[in-house]
Design a protein around this motif. Structure first.
Motif, mmCIF file in Angstrom:
data_model
loop_
_atom_site.group_PDB
_atom_site.id
_atom_site.type_symbol
_atom_site.label_atom_id
_atom_site.label_comp_id
_atom_site.label_asym_id
_atom_site.label_seq_id
_atom_site.Cartn_x
_atom_site.Cartn_y
_atom_site.Cartn_z
ATOM 1 N N GLN A 70 0.807 -1.214 0.000
ATOM 2 C CA GLN A 70 0.000 0.000 0.000
ATOM 3 C C GLN A 70 0.847 1.275 0.000
ATOM 4 N N TYR A 71 1.934 1.288 0.750
ATOM 5 C CA TYR A 71 2.733 2.506 0.888
ATOM 6 C C TYR A 71 3.990 2.504 0.025
ATOM 7 N N GLY A 72 4.074 1.575 -0.901
ATOM 8 C CA GLY A 72 5.205 1.554 -1.821
ATOM 9 C C GLY A 72 5.866 0.184 -1.866
ATOM 10 N N PRO A 73 6.919 0.090 -2.671
ATOM 11 C CA PRO A 73 7.594 -1.191 -2.843
ATOM 12 C C PRO A 73 8.411 -1.578 -1.605
ATOM 13 N N VAL A 74 8.547 -2.870 -1.406
ATOM 14 C CA VAL A 74 9.371 -3.417 -0.335
ATOM 15 C C VAL A 74 10.217 -4.536 -0.930
ATOM 16 N N VAL A 75 11.524 -4.451 -0.729
ATOM 17 C CA VAL A 75 12.413 -5.538 -1.140
ATOM 18 C C VAL A 75 12.433 -6.516 0.031
ATOM 19 N N GLU A 76 11.864 -7.689 -0.201
ATOM 20 C CA GLU A 76 11.619 -8.632 0.886
ATOM 21 C C GLU A 76 12.869 -8.947 1.712
ATOM 22 N N GLU A 77 13.967 -9.247 1.049
ATOM 23 C CA GLU A 77 15.211 -9.616 1.741
ATOM 24 C C GLU A 77 15.708 -8.472 2.635
ATOM 25 N N VAL A 78 15.631 -7.253 2.153
ATOM 26 C CA VAL A 78 16.088 -6.088 2.918
ATOM 27 C C VAL A 78 15.146 -5.836 4.089
ATOM 28 N N HIS A 79 13.856 -5.968 3.838
ATOM 29 C CA HIS A 79 12.873 -5.788 4.912
ATOM 30 C C HIS A 79 13.100 -6.802 6.033
ATOM 31 N N GLN A 80 13.373 -8.041 5.679
ATOM 32 C CA GLN A 80 13.630 -9.077 6.688
ATOM 33 C C GLN A 80 14.914 -8.779 7.466
ATOM 34 N N GLN A 81 15.951 -8.355 6.767
ATOM 35 C CA GLN A 81 17.251 -8.073 7.403
ATOM 36 C C GLN A 81 17.155 -6.922 8.401
ATOM 37 N N PHE A 82 16.392 -5.892 8.057
ATOM 38 C CA PHE A 82 16.336 -4.686 8.877
ATOM 39 C C PHE A 82 14.974 -4.490 9.535
ATOM 40 N N ARG A 83 14.278 -5.580 9.766
ATOM 41 C CA ARG A 83 12.946 -5.535 10.381
ATOM 42 C C ARG A 83 12.973 -4.729 11.682
ATOM 43 N N GLY A 84 12.025 -3.809 11.782
ATOM 44 C CA GLY A 84 11.883 -3.023 13.000
ATOM 45 C C GLY A 84 12.787 -1.798 13.074
ATOM 46 N N MET A 85 13.682 -1.635 12.101
ATOM 47 C CA MET A 85 14.601 -0.494 12.101
ATOM 48 C C MET A 85 14.085 0.570 11.138
ATOM 49 N N VAL A 86 14.016 1.787 11.600
ATOM 50 C CA VAL A 86 13.670 2.895 10.712
ATOM 51 C C VAL A 86 14.978 3.481 10.188
ATOM 52 N N VAL A 87 15.809 4.000 11.088
ATOM 53 C CA VAL A 87 17.135 4.515 10.736
ATOM 54 C C VAL A 87 18.101 3.333 10.808
ATOM 55 N N LEU A 88 18.856 3.130 9.725
ATOM 56 C CA LEU A 88 19.713 1.945 9.674
ATOM 57 C C LEU A 88 21.030 2.120 10.415
ATOM 58 N N ASP A 89 21.631 3.271 10.324
ATOM 59 C CA ASP A 89 22.928 3.481 10.957
ATOM 60 C C ASP A 89 23.018 4.864 11.592
ATOM 61 N N PRO A 90 22.569 4.998 12.834
ATOM 62 C CA PRO A 90 22.708 6.300 13.473
ATOM 63 C C PRO A 90 24.187 6.649 13.686
ATOM 64 N N ASP A 91 25.033 5.629 13.791
ATOM 65 C CA ASP A 91 26.470 5.829 13.945
ATOM 66 C C ASP A 91 27.182 5.182 12.761
ATOM 67 N N LYS A 92 28.220 4.441 13.033
ATOM 68 C CA LYS A 92 29.001 3.783 11.978
ATOM 69 C C LYS A 92 28.355 2.454 11.596
ATOM 70 N N SER A 93 28.439 2.123 10.306
ATOM 71 C CA SER A 93 27.915 0.844 9.814
ATOM 72 C C SER A 93 28.742 -0.310 10.372
ATOM 73 N N ASP A 94 28.174 -1.514 10.345
ATOM 74 C CA ASP A 94 28.871 -2.682 10.864
ATOM 75 C C ASP A 94 29.910 -3.219 9.867
ATOM 76 N N LYS A 95 30.725 -4.144 10.330
ATOM 77 C CA LYS A 95 31.819 -4.701 9.522
ATOM 78 C C LYS A 95 31.304 -5.341 8.231
ATOM 79 N N GLN A 96 30.209 -6.093 8.303
ATOM 80 C CA GLN A 96 29.653 -6.747 7.114
ATOM 81 C C GLN A 96 29.244 -5.719 6.065
ATOM 82 N N ALA A 97 28.696 -4.601 6.505
ATOM 83 C CA ALA A 97 28.293 -3.551 5.567
ATOM 84 C C ALA A 97 29.511 -3.017 4.817
#
Length: 114
Positions: A70-97
């Motif tokens: 309803q509110y736009g497209p969702v990439v399923e894999e990304v949605h699952q990975q970052f479920r519940g997060m609005v802002v992804l990196d308030p500080d530094k990204s993680d090592k995997q990123a």
């Protein structure tokens, strides 16, 4: 059929999302007016990049399904990975990123697209 190649994509959607996360982190280091990237922004950027890549190369940028909600497209894999997060990196990204960023950046075609 639109003539879309059955070739497997080089990267997963989460790897490309991580590229955007780290790119945003670097941008914030040089410009304090840049806000941390959100999950919604990453999904929209992936959606646009997917479309551009598909038109240009007749290949899929990633294999994760894109759900049209309803509110736009969702990439399923990304949605699952970052479920519940609005802002992804308030500080530094993680090592995997950072590892994914380096991997994606080594592919000139994809790096230029993003």
């Amino acid at each position: 059929m639109l003539g879309i190649s059955s070739e497997q994509p080089k990267f997963k959607a989460v790897q490309l999302a991580n590229w955007f996360r780290v790119n945003n982190y670097f941008a914030r280091q040089f410009d304090y007016n840049v806000d941390p990237i959100t999950q919604m922004q990453v999904v929209k950027l992936l959606y646009f990049a997917y479309g551009r890549f598909l038109v240009k190369s007749k290949k899929r940028l990633f294999s994760s399904p894109i759900l049209h909600l309803q509110y736009g497209p969702v990439v399923e894999e990304v949605h699952q990975q970052f479920r519940g997060m609005v802002v992804l990196d308030p500080d530094k990204s993680d090592k995997q990123a950072f590892e994914d960023y380096n991997l994606v950046s080594s592919d000139a075609e994809i790096n230029n697209l993003l």
